[in-house]
Scaffold this active site. Structure first.
Site, short mmCIF file in Angstrom:
data_model
loop_
_atom_site.label_atom_id
_atom_site.label_comp_id
_atom_site.label_asym_id
_atom_site.label_seq_id
_atom_site.Cartn_x
_atom_site.Cartn_y
_atom_site.Cartn_z
N ASP A 1 0.89 -1.18 0.00
CA ASP A 1 0.00 0.00 0.00
C ASP A 1 0.92 1.22 0.00
OD1 ASP A 1 -2.41 1.60 0.39
OD2 ASP A 1 -1.81 1.84 2.48
N SER A 2 0.31 2.40 -0.14
CA SER A 2 1.10 3.62 -0.07
C SER A 2 1.57 3.91 1.36
CB SER A 2 0.25 4.80 -0.56
OG SER A 2 -0.93 4.88 0.22
N THR B 1 -6.44 2.61 -4.75
CA THR B 1 -5.93 3.52 -5.77
C THR B 1 -5.01 2.77 -6.73
OG1 THR B 1 -5.99 5.23 -4.07
CG2 THR B 1 -4.74 5.72 -6.06
N CYS C 1 -11.07 2.68 0.23
CA CYS C 1 -9.67 3.01 0.46
C CYS C 1 -9.28 2.21 1.70
CB CYS C 1 -9.50 4.51 0.72
SG CYS C 1 -7.84 4.96 1.28
N THR C 2 -8.13 1.55 1.63
CA THR C 2 -7.77 0.65 2.74
C THR C 2 -7.37 1.41 4.01
OG1 THR C 2 -5.57 0.45 1.78
CG2 THR C 2 -7.16 -1.30 1.28
N HIS C 3 -7.22 2.74 3.90
CA HIS C 3 -6.98 3.52 5.12
C HIS C 3 -8.28 3.67 5.94
CE1 HIS C 3 -3.18 4.66 3.24
NE2 HIS C 3 -2.84 5.32 4.33
N CYS D 1 -4.38 -1.61 -1.81
CA CYS D 1 -4.57 -0.18 -2.02
C CYS D 1 -5.55 -0.04 -3.18
CB CYS D 1 -3.22 0.44 -2.37
SG CYS D 1 -3.31 2.16 -2.87
N GLU E 1 -2.68 8.78 8.28
CA GLU E 1 -1.21 8.59 8.33
C GLU E 1 -0.60 9.32 9.53
OE1 GLU E 1 1.16 6.82 6.44
OE2 GLU E 1 -0.52 5.78 5.51
#
Ligand code: DGL
Length: 270
Positions: free
Chosen positions: A12-13, A77, A189-191, A75, A155
């Site tokens: 992921d990012s 995106t 979104c995985t966040h 992710c 984040e």
């Protein structure tokens, strides 16, 4: 290394893909996992297709240095923008994502036929969710909303209930969506599963909140099983790498994952 003993490579990012790791650990606790979070380049969701694709290829190249039996694009995106490119370049490894399993779950479970999606700018602009949901249920109405403030806040560790900033931002994003009468909300979104409790409180009982991370882990388990790739022995090894500050990431990861983290976080030059 035996094929099914090999690692599942997840990326992921940033911290968001840990929501997928958590779901994998819950359903397949003995799997070996290598995780890469491209924290030097988060967020991906506000960048161009070309830039996202370049980052994603670097992420998979890094995971490919290890002995991996599958790649999980944890992710939305990256999955929405660069899935086909990854599949073409790494055709010898099965590649799993988040958009397909989540769309299928939502399309088959909605009763009113009105589905909301919250995601990054890039995921919303790609229309990947609309296209995939309509493949399974063409009668649905899909309302997509980009929420670019959420990833930077998560984040930064602002994902706890009671945090006034994240609660205010979520209320502003979600109230208009709620007023449109959706019965299903996709966390695209995985966040966002880190914000599940706050989101659920805002949306209320009548809205089914679907996490792309859980849907992805369920599909991964079925696919590994049908390919006879599930690990058969007990015990697991988990390694985590990030392209920026490892200490900060480990602190946030431990708060979210607890014992399920099961491994150290190291810096990697990618
Ligand atoms: N967690 C990611 C997603 O599922 C990416 C967020 C970002 O880097 O913008 O879309």
């Amino acid at each position: 290394m035996n094929n099914n003993e090999q690692y599942i490579g997840v990326f992921d990012s940033g911290i968001g893909g840990l929501t997928v790791v958590k779901s994998i650990v819950e359903s397949m606790p003995d799997e070996n996992i290598i995780y890469f979070g491209d924290t030097a380049h988060v967020p991906y969701g506000t960048r161009s297709r070309e830039q996202i694709t370049q980052y994603v290829l670097n992420d998979v190249k890094f995971l490919h240095k290890f002995s991996i039996k599958a790649v999980v694009i944890a992710c939305n995106t990256a999955d929405a923008i660069a899935r086909e490119t990854v599949e073409k370049k790494y055709s010898q490894i099965p590649v799993f994502g988040v958009v397909e399993p989540t769309s299928k779950k939502a399309a088959l479970s909605t009763k009113s036929g009105k589905i909301g999606i919250i995601a990054t700018n890039a995921t919303v602009n790609s229309k990947a969710y609309e296209k995939t949901i309509h493949k399974y249920n063409e009668k649905t109405e899909v309302i997509s909303l980009a929420c670019p403030l959420l990833v930077p806040l998560v984040e930064e560790g602002r994902f706890h209930k009671g945090d006034k900033v994240i609660e205010r931002v979520l209320n502003e994003y979600l109230t208009p969506l709620k007023e449109q009468g959706i019965d299903t909300l996709i966390l695209g979104c995985t966040h966002y599963p880190l914000l599940y409790d706050i989101i659920k409180d805002i949306m209320g009982e009548g809205v089914d909140v679907i996490s792309s991370s859980e849907a992805a882990a369920e599909t991964l388990k079925n696919e590994l099983s049908s390919r006879q790739l599930l690990k058969a022995t007990k015990g697991s090894e988990r390694k985590y790498f990030v392209s920026d500050n490892a200490e900060f990431f480990e602190k946030q990861a431990l708060i979210f994952m607890g014992d399920a983290l099961g491994g150290k976080v190291q810096h990697a030059d990618v």
